[in-house]
Design a protein around this motif. Structure first.
Motif, PDB file in Angstrom:
ATOM      1  N   LEU A  60       0.831  -1.080   0.080  1.00 15.53           N
ATOM      2  CA  LEU A  60       0.044   0.090  -0.042  1.00 15.53           C
ATOM      3  C   LEU A  60       0.891   1.025   0.064  1.00 15.53           C
ATOM      4  O   LEU A  60       0.577   2.378  -0.025  1.00 15.53           O
ATOM      5  CB  LEU A  60      -0.856   0.011   1.213  1.00 15.53           C
ATOM      6  N   GLY A  61       2.293   1.026   0.081  1.00 19.75           N
ATOM      7  CA  GLY A  61       2.953   2.080   0.068  1.00 19.75           C
ATOM      8  C   GLY A  61       3.330   2.789   1.587  1.00 19.75           C
ATOM      9  O   GLY A  61       3.738   3.672   1.721  1.00 19.75           O
ATOM     10  N   ALA A  62       2.975   1.971   2.504  1.00 20.02           N
ATOM     11  CA  ALA A  62       3.203   2.277   3.889  1.00 20.02           C
ATOM     12  C   ALA A  62       4.432   2.173   4.308  1.00 20.02           C
ATOM     13  O   ALA A  62       5.269   1.555   3.938  1.00 20.02           O
ATOM     14  CB  ALA A  62       2.232   1.614   4.789  1.00 20.02           C
ATOM     15  N   THR A  63       4.908   3.139   5.260  1.00 24.50           N
ATOM     16  CA  THR A  63       6.030   2.890   5.768  1.00 24.50           C
ATOM     17  C   THR A  63       6.243   2.157   7.150  1.00 24.50           C
ATOM     18  O   THR A  63       5.107   2.339   7.850  1.00 24.50           O
ATOM     19  CB  THR A  63       6.771   4.292   6.359  1.00 24.50           C
ATOM     20  N   THR A  64       7.072   1.324   7.418  1.00 27.60           N
ATOM     21  CA  THR A  64       6.973   0.686   8.754  1.00 27.60           C
ATOM     22  C   THR A  64       8.173   0.839   9.419  1.00 27.60           C
ATOM     23  O   THR A  64       9.533   1.137   9.003  1.00 27.60           O
ATOM     24  CB  THR A  64       7.026  -0.787   8.531  1.00 27.60           C
TER      25      THR A  64
END
Length: 287
Positions: A60-64
């Motif tokens: 989804l393009g999230a940063t973790t």
């Protein structure tokens, strides 16, 4: 994957969403492992498999942001001053000395003193929050609104911490102060529609990450999700070294994960539905 430290794992995406994993780590530094009553007890209260449960967020393009260090060494979701986030309720501290079941973690005479707590804070606590601050600033330079989502899980029955069976979804927004009401409403409605039990700002209102990094008026909306483990893994009646944790399987986690995918979509929809900052330009949040 970006690893500033060998224990700090950062995956950078461009979407206005950061997922924090403060409690999925199980690493015990070699110099500390022998101080614990048992390595298993020092790992037992981890948020088991949660980073696997949310592994879809990168697509989804999230940063973790994740630490591999066990919360029994230092809990990066506690107030570093030592002030309780839940006054009057049983909880664990910055460098816990007991488990969730109030069992001693350390051998006699080996609990961390003030100097050791300061060392652990400098070594592991501050870098984790500096990493979150840096990612927040990076994404706020690109987006008017971002969501910082703090991902957790816990056993469903822990009498020392709460009565009865914990609801499946425990949404924390620090009593509505850590995010825009529209985000809180969307996530609460999604969980309510799922058929799983849920509560808003119940026993878990949000820890230090949710509280420290929230700046709704500045475009940073934070929310904590505490899951009861039974939603995605089997929970034995008695936890013991040969029964806990139980394995993670995609099939067992599928139903709950499907709801979490919708929750992530709700978070992203919220940011796109609130595209304008309060000033003509998008300000970079200072850290």
């Amino acid at each position: 994957m970006n690893q500033v430290h060998d224990w700090l794992q950062i995956h950078r995406g461009e979407a206005p969403l950061i997922i924090s994993f403060p409690h999925t780590g199980t690493d015990l530094p070699a110099e500390l492992e022998g101080q614990f009553v048992s390595p298993w007890l020092a790992r037992r209260d981890a948020d088991w498999h949660v980073h696997q449960l949310y592994d879809f967020v990168r697509a989804l393009g999230a940063t973790t942001v994740r630490t591999s260090i066990s919360r029994s060494v230092i809990d990066v979701n506690r107030d570093p001053s030592g002030v309780s986030l839940y006054p009057g309720q049983n909880t664990t501290g910055l460098c816990p000395v007991t488990t969730f079941d109030d069992q001693p973690l350390y051998r006699d005479g080996l609990t961390p003193d003030e100097k050791e707590i300061e060392r652990r804070t400098y070594t592991w606590f501050h870098p984790y929050h500096q990493a979150l601050d840096a990612e927040i600033a990076r994404l706020r330079a690109r987006h008017a609104h971002i969501v910082v989502y703090d991902a957790h899980s816990i056993r469903s029955h822990i009498p020392h911490l709460f009565d009865g069976e914990l609801p499946q979804f425990n949404i924390g927004t620090n009593s509505g102060t850590s995010c825009n009401p529209a985000l809180q409403t969307a996530v609460e409605a999604r969980c309510a529609a799922s058929g799983f039990s849920n509560v808003l700002n119940g026993r878990f209102k949000g820890g230090w990450i949710t509280r420290k990094h929230a700046d709704p008026h500045g475009g940073v909306h934070s929310i904590q999700m505490e899951l009861a483990c039974r939603g995605y893994m089997d929970e034995p009646a008695v936890t013991a070294p040969d029964t806990w944790p139980t394995p993670y399987t995609d099939a067992r986690a599928a139903a709950l994960q499907a709801v979490l995918r919708q929750v992530m979509d709700d978070c992203l929809h919220f940011t796109s539905a609130h595209p304008f900052a309060t000033s003509p330009h998008i300000p970079v949040r200072t850290v």
